[in-house]
Design an enzyme around this catalytic site. Structure first.
Site, PDB file in Angstrom:
ATOM      1  N   GLU A   1      10.466  16.761  14.761  1.00 21.15           N
ATOM      2  CA  GLU A   1      10.647  16.653  13.314  1.00 21.15           C
ATOM      3  C   GLU A   1       9.681  17.606  12.606  1.00 21.15           C
ATOM      4  O   GLU A   1       8.475  17.559  12.852  1.00 21.15           O
ATOM      5  CB  GLU A   1      10.387  15.219  12.855  1.00 21.15           C
TER       6      GLU A   1
ATOM      7  N   CYS B   1      13.495  11.675   5.874  1.00 22.06           N
ATOM      8  CA  CYS B   1      13.673  11.329   7.289  1.00 22.06           C
ATOM      9  C   CYS B   1      15.122  11.521   7.691  1.00 22.06           C
ATOM     10  O   CYS B   1      15.441  11.608   8.865  1.00 22.06           O
ATOM     11  CB  CYS B   1      13.187   9.916   7.577  1.00 22.06           C
TER      12      CYS B   1
ATOM     13  N   GLY C   1       7.191   5.735   7.825  1.00 24.50           N
ATOM     14  CA  GLY C   1       6.309   6.891   7.959  1.00 24.50           C
ATOM     15  C   GLY C   1       6.527   7.553   9.298  1.00 24.50           C
ATOM     16  O   GLY C   1       7.618   7.473   9.871  1.00 24.50           O
ATOM     17  N   SER C   2       5.479   8.176   9.806  1.00 25.22           N
ATOM     18  CA  SER C   2       5.640   8.972  11.025  1.00 25.22           C
ATOM     19  C   SER C   2       5.846   8.081  12.247  1.00 25.22           C
ATOM     20  O   SER C   2       5.401   6.922  12.284  1.00 25.22           O
ATOM     21  CB  SER C   2       4.411   9.850  11.240  1.00 25.22           C
TER      22      SER C   2
ATOM     23  N   VAL D   1       2.432   6.959  13.882  1.00 26.67           N
ATOM     24  CA  VAL D   1       1.753   5.814  13.251  1.00 26.67           C
ATOM     25  C   VAL D   1       2.563   4.536  13.450  1.00 26.67           C
ATOM     26  O   VAL D   1       2.028   3.478  13.800  1.00 26.67           O
ATOM     27  CB  VAL D   1       1.502   6.078  11.745  1.00 26.67           C
ATOM     28  N   GLY D   2       3.875   4.627  13.283  1.00 26.24           N
ATOM     29  CA  GLY D   2       4.736   3.447  13.421  1.00 26.24           C
ATOM     30  C   GLY D   2       4.629   2.834  14.813  1.00 26.24           C
ATOM     31  O   GLY D   2       4.485   1.615  14.960  1.00 26.24           O
TER      32      GLY D   2
ATOM     33  N   LYS E   1       0.845  -1.198   0.000  1.00 22.99           N
ATOM     34  CA  LYS E   1       0.000   0.000   0.000  1.00 22.99           C
ATOM     35  C   LYS E   1       0.881   1.248   0.000  1.00 22.99           C
ATOM     36  O   LYS E   1       1.487   1.597   1.012  1.00 22.99           O
ATOM     37  CB  LYS E   1      -0.917   0.043   1.226  1.00 22.99           C
TER      38      LYS E   1
HETATM   39  C1  UN1 Z   1      13.911   8.722   3.753  1.00 26.49           C
HETATM   40  O1  UN1 Z   1      14.018   9.940   3.826  1.00 26.49           O
HETATM   41  O2  UN1 Z   1      12.898   8.174   4.243  1.00 26.49           O
HETATM   42  O3  UN1 Z   1      19.731   8.520   2.715  1.00 26.49           O
HETATM   43  C2  UN1 Z   1      14.878   7.847   3.052  1.00 26.49           C
HETATM   44  C3  UN1 Z   1      18.873   9.132   2.075  1.00 26.49           C
HETATM   45  C4  UN1 Z   1      18.071   8.395   1.034  1.00 26.49           C
HETATM   46  C5  UN1 Z   1      16.936   7.709   1.668  1.00 26.49           C
HETATM   47  C6  UN1 Z   1      16.086   8.568   2.527  1.00 26.49           C
HETATM   48  N1  UN1 Z   1      18.929   7.450   0.358  1.00 26.49           N
HETATM   49  O4  UN1 Z   1      18.671  10.321   2.255  1.00 26.49           O
END
Ligand code: UN1
Length: 497
Positions: A385, A284, A228-229, A232-233, A175
């Site tokens: 974040e 992230c 994800g966040s 939620v995780g 999904k």
């Molecule tokens: C993400 O932001 O969820 O190292 C992954 C990085 C990428 C992957 C990011 N190769 O910034």
């Protein structure tokens, strides 16, 4: 007429049972519908899980090198379609085209890498303490996996999950985010075209609210991989562990770059700019904190601010754009709200801070690259974040202080230090509490042949991607096999000769 896309269930491309659809919009110009996808409901999930269950036995027993051949063909097909798919990623997600292509390249890298794993997937053979007996450990598949992915890497993150899940012999219900379903669906089309048997890879498009938790907690699902966040995780992990499901989550980050007084300043500025404002801060791994040695704080801040002011906002497809839009209105509001929080907390807004209303930018979800100085580590903008183009510049007395500030948050995904002193780099490497440490490079840009994941609230369960401790551990379990060929009962720990 915008293009209509489907779900893939049991090898058939199909709409949602209830006939509902979702529009996917271009965040640089939300008037443009990138595509229309099914808004699936619970019955669609039920069907997809059943299809995955039915296909499991056949796929599990397909020799892994043969599974690898399918993945290799998928890699070739994605490579042939890289340009088009990269443009689609940019249209749907907003990131600049070079990054849209990079997103697809990461998917290609993962496909080739995992194709090769089909001929490895190795365990151990060790001697037995008894004669005429051998022992080994083997990796075995887990079953049906639910893969739930975010919008910031519409093809790379799905690939991080789909390819290791498949090479390990699992079947999949995938999904993707409701904000980037078209790129994800196109990716699945290419993987299906490579010859994945019906039911092995199923796709259900829809919203997290409608089907996310339902899919993750479905009784027919054995394992869940979620990115994800953190909110939620953590919720999914709590529920799934109570249901005895394997679950791994990649979640948030508040990633720091430390700039020491001996750093090459131009390099550090360039790195902070890319780490902080690349992908509009929507990674992230984004560098949302820059922790600068007090001796060079003013100089760094001036250079960094001047460079941030020069970044050009715009549609990611335009060659002159450095920074694209945010994904949607709710992210735009969230980021603007954090900017207000920062001002109210007493941080100094040095540049940016506003949404853009000039010309064409008015249509999209654009926020100026924003820099706060005089940020103290206890402020919310230094701890939470934001997932947008907002960088907090924090002062540190020395390396120890900088590492303390870096570690003093709830997250631990990616970290970085700019220094010319080998000893400083060694201490940072040893003491930074995070899944990834970069030296003289920003916090973004992890390569797929090593594990990806963080400590603390950044990750739960197994890590993603390749290498020892990477995704194969997420998608397989260990089985130990003892074979006695002595034709008599031998007793471990008891027989003496
Ligand atoms: C993400 O932001 O969820 O190292 C992954 C990085 C990428 C992957 C990011 N190769 O910034």
């Amino acid at each position: 007429m915008s293009e209509e896309w489907s779900n893939l269930i049991g090898g058939k491309w199909t709409g949602a049972e209830a006939g509902k659809t979702l529009n996917s919009l271009n965040p640089a110009d939300p008037g443009e519908v990138v595509g229309v996808v099914p808004a699936s409901g619970k019955v669609d999930v039920d069907k997809a899980v059943r299809a995955a269950r039915d296909a499991y036995e056949g796929w599990r027993l397909t020799p892994a090198p043969k599974r690898g051949e399918v993945l290799f063909r998928a890699a070739e097909l994605i490579k042939e379609n890289k340009e088009k798919l990269g443009r689609l990623v940019t249209r749907e997600m907003g990131k600049v085209l070079a990054e849209g292509l990079g997103d697809v390249q990461e998917a290609i890298d993962m496909a080739y890498y995992m194709a090769g794993e089909g001929r490895r997937l190795s365990g151990e053979t060790v001697p037995s303490e008894l004669p005429f007996k051998d022992c080994k450990s083997v990796r075995v598949s887990i079953g049906v996996f639910a893969l739930i992915t975010p919008w910031n890497f519409p093809t790379a993150i799905p690939a991080w999950k789909i390819f290791p899940a498949l090479i390990s012999g699992n079947t999949v219900v995938f999904k993707p985010s409701r904000f980037t379903p078209v790129a994800a669906t196109r990716l699945v089309e290419l993987i299906a075209e490579a010859g994945v048997p019906p039911g092995v890879l199923n796709l259900v498009n829809g919203t997290g609210d409608e089907i996310g938790e339902y899919l993750a907690t479905h009784p027919g699902v054995d394992g869940v991989s979620f990115t994800g966040s953190t909110a939620v995780g953590e919720k999914l992990a709590r529920i799934c562990s109570g249901l005895d499901k394997e679950i791994s989550c990649e979640m948030g980050g508040k990633n720091p770059i430390i700039v020491m007084d001996d750093a090459r300043m131009e390099l550090a500025v360039e790195g902070a700019l890319w780490g902080g404002f690349g992908t509009t801060g929507q990674r992230c791994t984004a560098a949302s904190r820059v922790i600068v040695h007090e001796k060079v704080y003013d100089r760094f801040l001036e250079m960094f601010t001047n460079a941030a002011k020069k970044l050009r906002l715009g549609n990611g497809l335009s060659r002159t754009t450095d920074v694209g839009p945010l994904i949607n209105d709710s992210q735009l509001k969230k980021v603007l709200n954090y900017i207000e929080i920062g001002k109210n907390e007493g941080a100094r807004l040095v540049t940016g801070g506003r949404s853009c209303t000039d010309g064409d930018l008015e249509k999209g979800y654009f926020i100026e690259p924003t820099v706060f100085s005089e940020v103290s580590p206890s402020m919310r903008i230094a701890r939470e974040e934001i997932f947008g183009p907002v960088v907090s510049v924090i002062r540190a007395r020395d390396l120890k202080d900088a590492i303390g500030i870096a570690n003093g948050v709830e997250y631990g995904l990616s970290t970085s230090i700019y220094t010319s002193d080998v000893n400083n780099s060694a201490v940072a490497e040893r003491d930074l509490d995070a899944g990834i440490v970069y030296i003289n490079a920003p916090t973004i840009g992890a390569e797929i042949q090593l594990p990806f994941g963080g400590t603390k609230k950044s990750g739960l369960g197994r890590k993603e991607a390749g290498g020892r401790g990477g995704a194969l551990d997420m998608f397989t379990k260990w089985k130990v096999v003892y074979r006695d060929f002595s034709n008599r009962l031998q007793k471990a720990q008891i027989d003496k000769d």
